[in-house]
Enzyme design. Structure first.
Site, PDB file in Angstrom:
ATOM      1  N   LEU A  61      15.920 -33.286  20.422  1.00  0.00           N
ATOM      2  CA  LEU A  61      17.340 -33.597  20.209  1.00  0.00           C
ATOM      3  C   LEU A  61      17.854 -34.683  21.141  1.00  0.00           C
ATOM      4  O   LEU A  61      17.517 -34.722  22.317  1.00  0.00           O
ATOM      5  CB  LEU A  61      18.171 -32.322  20.401  1.00  0.00           C
ATOM      6  N   GLN A  97      18.469 -40.393   2.785  1.00  0.00           N
ATOM      7  CA  GLN A  97      18.291 -38.936   2.865  1.00  0.00           C
ATOM      8  C   GLN A  97      19.634 -38.233   2.644  1.00  0.00           C
ATOM      9  O   GLN A  97      19.722 -37.249   1.900  1.00  0.00           O
ATOM     10  CB  GLN A  97      17.719 -38.563   4.227  1.00  0.00           C
ATOM     11  N   GLN A 107       7.249 -33.146   4.508  1.00  0.00           N
ATOM     12  CA  GLN A 107       7.889 -34.457   4.366  1.00  0.00           C
ATOM     13  C   GLN A 107       7.131 -35.575   5.081  1.00  0.00           C
ATOM     14  O   GLN A 107       7.574 -36.717   5.080  1.00  0.00           O
ATOM     15  CB  GLN A 107       9.352 -34.409   4.816  1.00  0.00           C
ATOM     16  N   MET A 164      14.838 -31.700  13.201  1.00  0.00           N
ATOM     17  CA  MET A 164      13.419 -31.481  13.505  1.00  0.00           C
ATOM     18  C   MET A 164      13.225 -31.393  15.022  1.00  0.00           C
ATOM     19  O   MET A 164      12.098 -31.494  15.512  1.00  0.00           O
ATOM     20  CB  MET A 164      12.561 -32.608  12.918  1.00  0.00           C
ATOM     21  N   GLY A 165      14.300 -31.224  15.775  1.00  0.00           N
ATOM     22  CA  GLY A 165      14.184 -31.079  17.228  1.00  0.00           C
ATOM     23  C   GLY A 165      14.050 -32.419  17.928  1.00  0.00           C
ATOM     24  O   GLY A 165      14.345 -33.465  17.348  1.00  0.00           O
ATOM     25  N   ARG A 204      11.950 -40.949  17.449  1.00  0.00           N
ATOM     26  CA  ARG A 204      10.741 -41.787  17.487  1.00  0.00           C
ATOM     27  C   ARG A 204      10.863 -42.931  18.493  1.00  0.00           C
ATOM     28  O   ARG A 204       9.853 -43.590  18.766  1.00  0.00           O
ATOM     29  CB  ARG A 204      10.431 -42.325  16.098  1.00  0.00           C
ATOM     30  N   GLY A 257      22.495 -38.358  19.036  1.00  0.00           N
ATOM     31  CA  GLY A 257      22.774 -38.446  17.595  1.00  0.00           C
ATOM     32  C   GLY A 257      22.867 -37.058  16.981  1.00  0.00           C
ATOM     33  O   GLY A 257      23.833 -36.716  16.275  1.00  0.00           O
ATOM     34  N   HIS A 258      21.865 -36.215  17.277  1.00  0.00           N
ATOM     35  CA  HIS A 258      21.902 -34.831  16.784  1.00  0.00           C
ATOM     36  C   HIS A 258      23.136 -34.111  17.336  1.00  0.00           C
ATOM     37  O   HIS A 258      23.815 -33.378  16.619  1.00  0.00           O
ATOM     38  CB  HIS A 258      20.668 -34.067  17.256  1.00  0.00           C
ATOM     39  N   VAL A 271      24.782 -42.762  15.789  1.00  0.00           N
ATOM     40  CA  VAL A 271      25.005 -42.944  17.230  1.00  0.00           C
ATOM     41  C   VAL A 271      23.962 -43.940  17.748  1.00  0.00           C
ATOM     42  O   VAL A 271      22.780 -43.837  17.409  1.00  0.00           O
ATOM     43  CB  VAL A 271      24.892 -41.600  17.978  1.00  0.00           C
TER      44      VAL A 271
HETATM   45  P1  AMP Z   1      15.834 -35.420  12.416  1.00  0.00           P
HETATM   46  O1  AMP Z   1      15.681 -34.466  13.548  1.00  0.00           O
HETATM   47  O2  AMP Z   1      15.302 -36.771  12.677  1.00  0.00           O
HETATM   48  O3  AMP Z   1      15.380 -34.825  11.106  1.00  0.00           O
HETATM   49  O4  AMP Z   1      17.399 -35.633  12.244  1.00  0.00           O
HETATM   50  C1  AMP Z   1      18.251 -34.536  12.060  1.00  0.00           C
HETATM   51  C2  AMP Z   1      19.610 -35.062  11.665  1.00  0.00           C
HETATM   52  O5  AMP Z   1      20.115 -35.901  12.696  1.00  0.00           O
HETATM   53  C3  AMP Z   1      19.560 -35.911  10.382  1.00  0.00           C
HETATM   54  O6  AMP Z   1      20.712 -35.608   9.591  1.00  0.00           O
HETATM   55  C4  AMP Z   1      19.610 -37.309  10.923  1.00  0.00           C
HETATM   56  O7  AMP Z   1      20.159 -38.243  10.015  1.00  0.00           O
HETATM   57  C5  AMP Z   1      20.517 -37.131  12.126  1.00  0.00           C
HETATM   58  N1  AMP Z   1      20.361 -38.231  13.074  1.00  0.00           N
HETATM   59  C6  AMP Z   1      19.200 -38.729  13.583  1.00  0.00           C
HETATM   60  N2  AMP Z   1      19.449 -39.786  14.391  1.00  0.00           N
HETATM   61  C7  AMP Z   1      20.789 -39.967  14.384  1.00  0.00           C
HETATM   62  C8  AMP Z   1      21.674 -40.903  15.009  1.00  0.00           C
HETATM   63  N3  AMP Z   1      21.218 -41.861  15.803  1.00  0.00           N
HETATM   64  N4  AMP Z   1      23.004 -40.792  14.773  1.00  0.00           N
HETATM   65  C9  AMP Z   1      23.473 -39.821  13.952  1.00  0.00           C
HETATM   66  N5  AMP Z   1      22.704 -38.900  13.335  1.00  0.00           N
HETATM   67  C10 AMP Z   1      21.374 -38.971  13.544  1.00  0.00           C
END
Ligand code: AMP
Length: 297
Positions: free
Chosen positions: A33, A152, A60, A30-31, A186, A36-37, A175
């Site tokens: 970034l 998820q 969602q 969802m950007g 967030r 983790g992403h 991460v």
């Molecule tokens: P989101 O942008 O929040 O929808 O996350 C996109 C992807 O990044 C999803 O598969 C999340 O589980 C993953 N993600 C978000 N935060 C982390 C993190 N801290 N470590 C690893 N993956 C992450």
């Protein structure tokens, strides 16, 4: 780096690579970034072509959630993906994903009925619908999801299996900041006091693993310990001095602190199979989640 806003253009690009026999790794986001992403992108780069998507999916989010204020730093995000070595990014508009008259949704699998499924009604229906749509536009050989959003990841695994989607789903490790806080888009909402209290999630998860490794396998005991750490003793005793209340670090609300089977997220009375401890709660105005796998010892 190619940037596509239409599902058809993205599919043409990906299908061309696949028909040349190349593997395509896909990272939906969802950007906003963060590292983790980008760790998911690193994993996707083990495929011959890496593709990401950025789409803040309205279906969602619940009516009182943070859809409108969700951060959207698109230019910076595209720069990060380019620097990371991504070949293409799918950035659809809301209208491209949900055109007038849209009315088809994916019923989430049973594993989505518990935990987040209870706290966020409709959330997983939005997730399964958008992820299936993204996988139609980006028919990748492999797709990478973070275990940060543990349920998820499991929901998507089940959906892909149940609906014969030909993409392999890979769960990637969470991460964290050096002090343990799981990276999240967030986290930027947290004040410095909030951030300090946000550490309670990873600390509690570390403590529960330590207690488990020290021999405690009863989940009622472990869950009670988690709840007490997260909420302090204020729930149990109302006669705490004002002073103590002020120094005690707690969450503002706890949605759940649960230990369930890692495979299917069903409740356990004892950790007699691979398990996962999961926490969801609110600090200030921000809802955070975190989890830790408890492997058999
Ligand atoms: P989101 O942008 O929040 O929808 O996350 C996109 C992807 O990044 C999803 O598969 C999340 O589980 C993953 N993600 C978000 N935060 C982390 C993190 N801290 N470590 C690893 N993956 C992450």
């Amino acid at each position: 780096m190619e940037v596509f806003d239409s599902p058809d253009a993205a599919r043409q690009f990906v299908s061309a690579s696949r028909s040349q026999g190349r593997t395509v790794g896909f990272v939906p986001t969802m950007g906003a970034l963060h590292e983790g992403h980008l760790s998911l992108v690193q994993s996707a780069l083990s495929c011959e072509v890496a593709v990401a998507s950025i789409f803040v999916n309205p279906t969602q989010f619940g009516p009182s959630e943070d859809l409108d204020k969700y951060p959207r730093p698109l230019t910076a995000d595209l720069e990060k993906l380019k620097a990371a070595g991504v070949s293409a990014v799918f950035v659809p508009t809301k209208e491209k994903m949900y055109p007038e008259g849209f009315s088809s949704y994916v019923e989430p699998p049973q594993i989505g009925e518990t935990l987040e499924g209870i706290c966020r009604p409709g959330h997983f229906r939005g997730v399964t619908t958008v992820v299936l749509k993204l996988l139609q536009a980006v028919p990748a050989s492999h797709a990478y999801f973070g275990k940060k959003d543990y349920q998820q990841w499991r929901v998507i695994e089940a959906m892909v299996r149940d609906l014969n989607v030909g993409t392999e789903i890979i769960g990637c490790e969470t991460v964290r900041e050096s002090d343990g806080l799981a990276l999240s888009s967030r986290n930027r909402y947290l004040t410095s006091d909030d951030r300090d209290r946000a550490l309670l999630l990873s600390e509690t998860l570390r403590n529960v693993e330590a207690a488990y490794r020290a021999g405690e396998k009863r989940t009622d005991i472990l869950q009670k310990e988690m709840q007490e750490t997260l909420l302090g003793q204020q729930q149990a005793s109302t006669d705490l001095s004002h002073e103590k209340m002020q120094v005690e670090r707690t969450l503002d609300a706890l949605d759940y602190a649960a230990i369930v089977s890692a495979e299917d997220l069903t409740p356990l009375t004892s950790i007699d199979r691979p398990a996962v401890a999961l926490i969801a709660g609110t600090i200030g105005t921000t809802r955070l989640i975190d989890n830790r796998e408890l492997r058999l010892v």
